[in-house]
Design a protein around this motif. Structure first.
Motif, short mmCIF file in Angstrom:
data_model
loop_
_atom_site.label_atom_id
_atom_site.label_comp_id
_atom_site.label_asym_id
_atom_site.label_seq_id
_atom_site.Cartn_x
_atom_site.Cartn_y
_atom_site.Cartn_z
N GLN A 366 55.45 13.23 29.73
CA GLN A 366 55.96 14.43 30.39
C GLN A 366 56.15 14.24 31.88
O GLN A 366 56.86 15.02 32.51
N ASN A 367 55.54 13.21 32.47
CA ASN A 367 55.69 12.97 33.90
C ASN A 367 56.65 11.82 34.20
O ASN A 367 56.69 11.33 35.33
N ARG A 372 61.43 14.44 34.35
CA ARG A 372 61.57 15.17 35.61
C ARG A 372 63.01 15.60 35.84
O ARG A 372 63.28 16.73 36.28
N ARG A 375 63.84 18.54 33.63
CA ARG A 375 63.19 19.78 34.07
C ARG A 375 63.78 20.31 35.37
O ARG A 375 64.12 21.49 35.47
N GLU A 376 63.92 19.46 36.38
CA GLU A 376 64.31 19.93 37.71
C GLU A 376 65.81 20.20 37.82
O GLU A 376 66.22 21.14 38.51
N ILE A 416 64.70 24.53 28.34
CA ILE A 416 64.02 25.11 29.50
C ILE A 416 63.62 26.54 29.18
O ILE A 416 64.46 27.37 28.84
N TYR A 417 62.32 26.81 29.29
CA TYR A 417 61.80 28.17 29.16
C TYR A 417 61.25 28.60 30.51
O TYR A 417 60.28 28.03 31.00
N GLU A 418 61.92 29.60 31.12
CA GLU A 418 61.64 30.00 32.50
C GLU A 418 61.84 28.77 33.39
O GLU A 418 62.98 28.35 33.58
N THR A 419 60.80 28.19 33.92
CA THR A 419 60.96 26.98 34.75
C THR A 419 60.26 25.77 34.11
O THR A 419 60.13 24.74 34.76
N LYS A 420 59.86 25.91 32.86
CA LYS A 420 59.08 24.86 32.21
C LYS A 420 59.94 24.14 31.18
O LYS A 420 60.73 24.75 30.46
N THR A 422 60.12 22.71 27.83
CA THR A 422 59.36 22.85 26.59
C THR A 422 59.77 21.82 25.55
O THR A 422 59.22 21.83 24.44
N GLU A 456 59.42 28.91 21.86
CA GLU A 456 58.25 29.40 22.58
C GLU A 456 57.77 30.72 21.99
O GLU A 456 56.55 30.97 21.91
#
Length: 683
Positions: A366-367, A372, A375-376, A416-420, A422, A456
């Motif tokens: 995940q990192n 990244r 996500r970003e 993407i759920y909100e800013t996360k 998933t 989610e």
């Protein structure tokens, strides 16, 4: 003109559409000045078509003569309507001599045709066909100029196109007749068909295209599936027409093998139409061409959104929900396979795969830089995309090697759920690949967000279900502990008094009675735990139940007193459970009252019910606690002593019996619980 049923139907159908076109032109044309001209032209055309239909059904030389004259008249009317439109829309108007002299010239030509056809020996094809060819050639020149000038008048441009096709064939028809080629039925049938299609197109345009010169949408629009099927039907009709003409030619000029070739052509046409209508690949290609060239947007967003919501609204649990999610995405983008990755620990693991190669069974941290970017930037990766000016491959260097190893990988889209982040979805390449643009990216991103919300939501629903199960277990444990606490309190009191009164026979007898009562209550508790249904209710007398409750509470000060104003109070209840309700309420009153105080139980009867009032002069409760906390589980004023479920249980069971419980209290003055229970009216 030889009678032919197909030609007759074509002329009759064209006349029906032409009559309707009169009213459409009279009401739908944007420029009011043009309405009479085009409406009159449509009326003249309708008259000619009706005359031609009648002549076909009733062959007569006289009617055939009138039909030719009406044909010339309707051509003059269309030419006059075009002149009126040119004066309105063309920057450089026609010379005044042409616009003013057109009507007298038309009347003169029409009169000459009428006279020559009656008195002269000149062939009819020269009398009628030569002026018709000239009129149609002039009309084509007018149409070209008008079409170039009326750039924003969409209905007028459609009129130009439809009339242009009709005039082209009419001109061809006239020239063929002048050359002496004698195949009038075939030419007439084709002309009738072209006129019918032209009138249908004009009617459709008049009813759907906007009146004003704006960018507003038409009042009626065709959906993509309708256009797809119309194109399929049109292509099928074109194939059938081509093969029909080919078979006609073979039968006429094919010689000895004509019949064999004819059968071959008919069979080939049938096979071609069947393949056209059933080929999934061809339909997909045609759908792409329609979306690309006939619509301003690549996707029918309303249809795609409805399909997505319909798919995600189906009830599902666990893996079934994940399958619905991945299949919904695959359906939108016509992909044949996909894989869904969801987080587990600090890695993204494969949650579900469908029709995609086995080389994708890997995990992704995940990192990682790939995660990244997902996500970003909410980035959609296209691993197989060649370097282009669109920069769609901007972050492709962060793609992990295991994704590149997938043979049929097409894209990787984030969830993407909100800013996360998933998870992410890998899709295989669709069978019919199309170029990518901003619409694909927008639809991919919004679909990813919707799928992320769906997954989610299911995840939180499962977590809530587990929490409710634990909550139920905890409540059950609390109720059991509450009953055990009361039993232990009785046994503790018995142990405390044993040292003082162990030589007293009355105490020994009372001790055995207390122990027996405790055993009975424990057995009842075990029965409740072993079965889901509550203790069976039966017809009981209230007085023995109250006496039993007072007996259980009599060893604690202040000793409760009973005032019974009525007797023989029959009701329907479970005696042990009802007794426990009274015990809970009396013990609460004793714990809230000093030993020198009082706890009084007062019983009185009304017409159909009994009222039990439990009154004390203890600490009392404030109004806020009574309103918001008293009848809720795990709320109590006895810090460190109670669990706050006795009153909750009492209220729940009393309401189950059809009764009620109310409370009145004042701080440092006391409390009164009032219980109302329905009585049995039958003896």
């Amino acid at each position: 003109m030889t009678y032919n049923s197909a030609t007759f139907i074509a002329y009759l159908g064209a006349s029906v559409f032409s009559i309707i076109l009169i009213f459409a032109f009279a009401s739908q044309l944007r420029t009011i000045a043009l309405r009479p001209a085009f409406a009159l032209a449509a009326a003249a055309q309708s008259t000619w078509l009706l005359s031609a239909s009648y002549t076909l059904a009733n062959p007569n030389a006289e009617w055939l003569h009138y039909t030719h004259l009406l044909d010339t008249a309707q051509q003059f009317f269309w030419l006059w309507a075009l002149i009126q439109a040119m004066q309105k829309y063309c920057q450089k108007a026609l010379p005044i001599s042409i616009s003013r002299g057109f009507i007298p010239l038309s009347v003169a030509i029409f009169s000459a045709q009428l006279l020559l056809s009656r008195t002269s020996e000149v062939p009819l094809n020269i009398i009628f066909s030569m002026p018709s060819a000239i009129i149609n050639l002039i009309g084509l020149l007018f149409i070209h100029r008008l079409y170039c000038s009326a750039s924003n008048a969409r209905l007028l441009k459609l009129i130009c196109l439809a009339l242009g096709v009709t005039l082209c064939y009419t001109c061809y028809h006239s020239i063929i007749q002048l050359s002496g080629f004698n195949d009038a039925p075939a030419l007439s049938s084709t002309r009738a068909t072209i006129t019918l299609i032209s009138n249908l197109a004009l009617l459709f345009g008049a009813l759907t295209l906007p009146k004003e010169n704006t960018e507003h949408h038409a009042s009626l629009s065709l959906s993509r599936p309708v256009i797809l099927y119309l194109c399929l039907l049109s292509l099928s009709a074109a194939i059938i027409t081509v093969f029909a003409l080919a078979s006609l030619y073979i039968r006429r000029f094919g010689g000895g093998i004509g019949e064999v070739m004819y059968l071959f052509v008919v069979a080939a046409s049938i096979v071609a139409v069947v393949m056209l209508l059933t080929s999934t690949g061809f339909r997909s290609l045609l759908n792409v061409l329609i979306n690309k060239h006939l619509f301003s947007h690549k996707y029918d967003y309303r249809s795609e959104w409805l399909k997505l919501i319909d798919g995600l609204s189906k009830p599902a649990n666990g893996p079934e929900a994940l399958s619905i999610a991945i299949n919904a995405v695959m359906a939108i983008f016509k992909s044949s396979g996909g894989a869904l990755y969801l987080p587990k620990g600090d890695q993204f693991h494969l949650a579900l795969g469908t029709n995609i190669s086995d080389s994708h069974k890997h995990t992704e941290p995940q990192n990682s830089s790939f995660s990244r970017v997902l996500r970003e930037f909410e980035w959609v990766f296209f691993p197989r995309l060649a370097p282009t000016q669109t920069q769609l491959d901007r972050f492709n260097e962060t793609l992990p090697d295991w994704i590149r190893l997938i043979d049929d990988v097409w894209l990787v889209m984030p969830l993407i759920y909100e800013t996360k982040l998933t998870g992410f979805i890998i899709l295989s390449e669709p069978k019919l690949y199309t170029s990518l643009n901003w619409e694909d990216l927008d639809l991919l991103k919004i679909t990813g967000r919707q799928i992320a919300s769906y997954i989610e939501g299911h995840r939180k629903s499962e977590a809530l279900s587990e929490a409710k199960q634990f909550e139920t277990f905890n409540k059950l444990s609390a109720f059991i502990m509450h009953d055990l606490k009361n039993l232990i309190a009785q046994q503790s009191l018995l142990v405390e008094n044993a040292a003082k009164h162990k030589g007293n026979p009355a105490f020994i007898e009372d001790a055995f009675s207390t122990i027996g009562s405790s055993v009975d209550r424990l057995n009842v508790l075990l029965q409740k735990l072993q079965r889901s249904e509550p203790e069976a209710a039966r017809r009981i007398d209230l007085k023995p139940v109250l006496i039993e409750a007072l007996s259980r509470c009599s060893r604690v000060r202040p000793t409760p007193s009973l005032r019974l104003e009525a007797d023989h109070l029959k009701l329907l209840a479970a005696p042990d459970t009802l007794c426990m309700v009274f015990v809970h309420l009396i013990q609460n009153a004793q714990e809230a009252t000093q030993a020198c105080g009082f706890v009084d139980i007062h019983i009185k009867r009304t017409e159909n019910s009994v009222i039990i009032a439990i009154d004390d002069n203890g600490k009392g409760m404030d109004e806020y606690f009574i309103k918001h906390s008293l009848f809720k589980p795990f709320e109590t004023t006895k810090t460190g002593k109670g669990m706050g479920i006795g009153v909750y249980q009492a209220k729940d069971y009393l309401e189950h019996l059809g009764g009620s419980i109310t409370v009145e209290s004042k701080i440092n003055e006391g409390t009164t619980f009032t219980i109302t229970l329905p009585l049995l009216t039958t003896p």
